[in-house]
Design a protein around this motif. Sequence first.
Motif, short mmCIF file in Angstrom:
data_model
loop_
_atom_site.label_atom_id
_atom_site.label_comp_id
_atom_site.label_asym_id
_atom_site.label_seq_id
_atom_site.Cartn_x
_atom_site.Cartn_y
_atom_site.Cartn_z
N ASN A 55 -11.90 31.91 6.14
CA ASN A 55 -11.95 32.77 4.96
C ASN A 55 -13.03 32.35 3.96
O ASN A 55 -13.36 33.12 3.05
N ALA A 56 -13.59 31.16 4.11
CA ALA A 56 -14.68 30.75 3.22
C ALA A 56 -15.97 31.44 3.62
O ALA A 56 -16.26 31.61 4.81
N VAL A 57 -16.75 31.86 2.66
CA VAL A 57 -17.97 32.61 2.93
C VAL A 57 -19.06 31.73 3.50
O VAL A 57 -19.78 32.12 4.43
N ASN A 58 -19.17 30.50 3.00
CA ASN A 58 -20.32 29.66 3.33
C ASN A 58 -20.03 28.51 4.27
O ASN A 58 -20.94 27.77 4.64
N SER A 59 -18.77 28.33 4.68
CA SER A 59 -18.47 27.16 5.51
C SER A 59 -17.27 27.40 6.41
O SER A 59 -16.42 28.26 6.14
N TYR A 60 -17.24 26.62 7.51
CA TYR A 60 -16.06 26.53 8.36
C TYR A 60 -15.28 25.29 7.95
O TYR A 60 -15.87 24.24 7.67
N LEU A 61 -13.97 25.41 7.94
CA LEU A 61 -13.12 24.25 7.71
C LEU A 61 -12.29 24.02 8.96
O LEU A 61 -11.46 24.86 9.33
N LEU A 62 -12.53 22.90 9.64
CA LEU A 62 -11.74 22.51 10.79
C LEU A 62 -10.83 21.37 10.37
O LEU A 62 -11.27 20.44 9.69
N TYR A 63 -9.56 21.45 10.77
CA TYR A 63 -8.63 20.43 10.30
C TYR A 63 -7.60 20.08 11.35
O TYR A 63 -7.30 20.85 12.26
N ASP A 64 -7.07 18.87 11.21
CA ASP A 64 -5.97 18.37 12.03
C ASP A 64 -4.96 17.74 11.08
O ASP A 64 -5.34 17.09 10.11
N THR A 65 -3.69 17.96 11.34
CA THR A 65 -2.64 17.45 10.44
C THR A 65 -1.60 16.65 11.20
O THR A 65 -1.52 16.73 12.43
N ARG A 66 -0.84 15.89 10.47
CA ARG A 66 0.32 15.20 11.02
C ARG A 66 1.37 15.08 9.92
O ARG A 66 1.07 15.22 8.73
N GLU A 67 2.62 14.83 10.34
CA GLU A 67 3.73 14.88 9.40
C GLU A 67 4.12 13.53 8.83
O GLU A 67 4.58 13.44 7.70
#
Length: 327
Positions: A55-67
């Motif tokens: 949804n960002a116009v100028n960048s990709y956000l790739l993420y990994d999460t843990r609990e």
Amino acid sequence: MERYNFTNPLFLFKIESMIRRFYFLFCFAFLVACDDGDILTIDLEFEGELERCDNAVNSYLLYDTRESPSEALLLIINKDEENELIFTTATSAEFTIVEGGETRFILRSYNRSIEDDELCDDIPPGDLSVIDDYEADSGTVYATSTIIDDDGDGIPSEDEYGPGGIDDPQDWDGDGLPDYKDDDDDNDNVRTSQEIDILNADGDDDPLTNGLDTDGDGTLDYLDDDDDNDGVPTRLEDFSVNQNPRAQVNIVADENDIDIYRYLYNHISAQEEFDDSGFIVSTYTSTVTTSFIIENAGFDIINSTYIDYGDFDISYIITVEPETDDD
């Protein structure tokens, strides 16, 4: 001159205490000295199954999460036509991490578990807050994108390149689509995925070792436009006249009263040629896997020469109409 009584218990206790202090200091110095880039001062064992915010116009956000603990590793990459290629084609790219720049690598911890897609929200939930935020000030990101089966027909692309390889890929049916991007390689209106060894009875996961060859002519069905060798092209053995030789109306009973598609039955009772309804449109799902390796990431709390960040998978529906003599 002052003399010491080496047998005095109090003296011995003082000496022992001093030795113990020096021992702890030595151990601490040893551990710090050994942190040469291969030892992490925190645990980075994430799943490696990456998600992406678009949804960002100028960048990709790739993420990994843990609990446990609730943390996220974030990789931000500039969004442009060149960088988009790592998510659409088989290629590779290199990005330089700069704090606050176009390529950023961040470790964040949160006050609670992160729910699906929350990190992509334009306005973060009011009850989700960042406890710690660490951003790398240096490092290099290596992205490698692979497509195992471009046309999703069950045959790996490298097995469909043909003698000319990727530079001159094979186009068996001459429809303008190379086989590795054609989900009907022989243009018989039966998709390739329905004409290979889908049962995998030998367990070798190779769809071609036991590929179907109905008429035993040495050409596997997925490359044979007359699968039963009765002189009638497979695509014209379609009573439905709807570009579908596998339609229900095309099932006939053989001499043993067993149901079979007429295009697979070389018998006088199943040799009628029906009107030409044209060629099917090639429609398939192509999946791109992009793997990320990060080297020499410079965090205040991390000093690592190598981080296997993980993989991001994305699938596209491809529709291509093949060329014909009528075009």
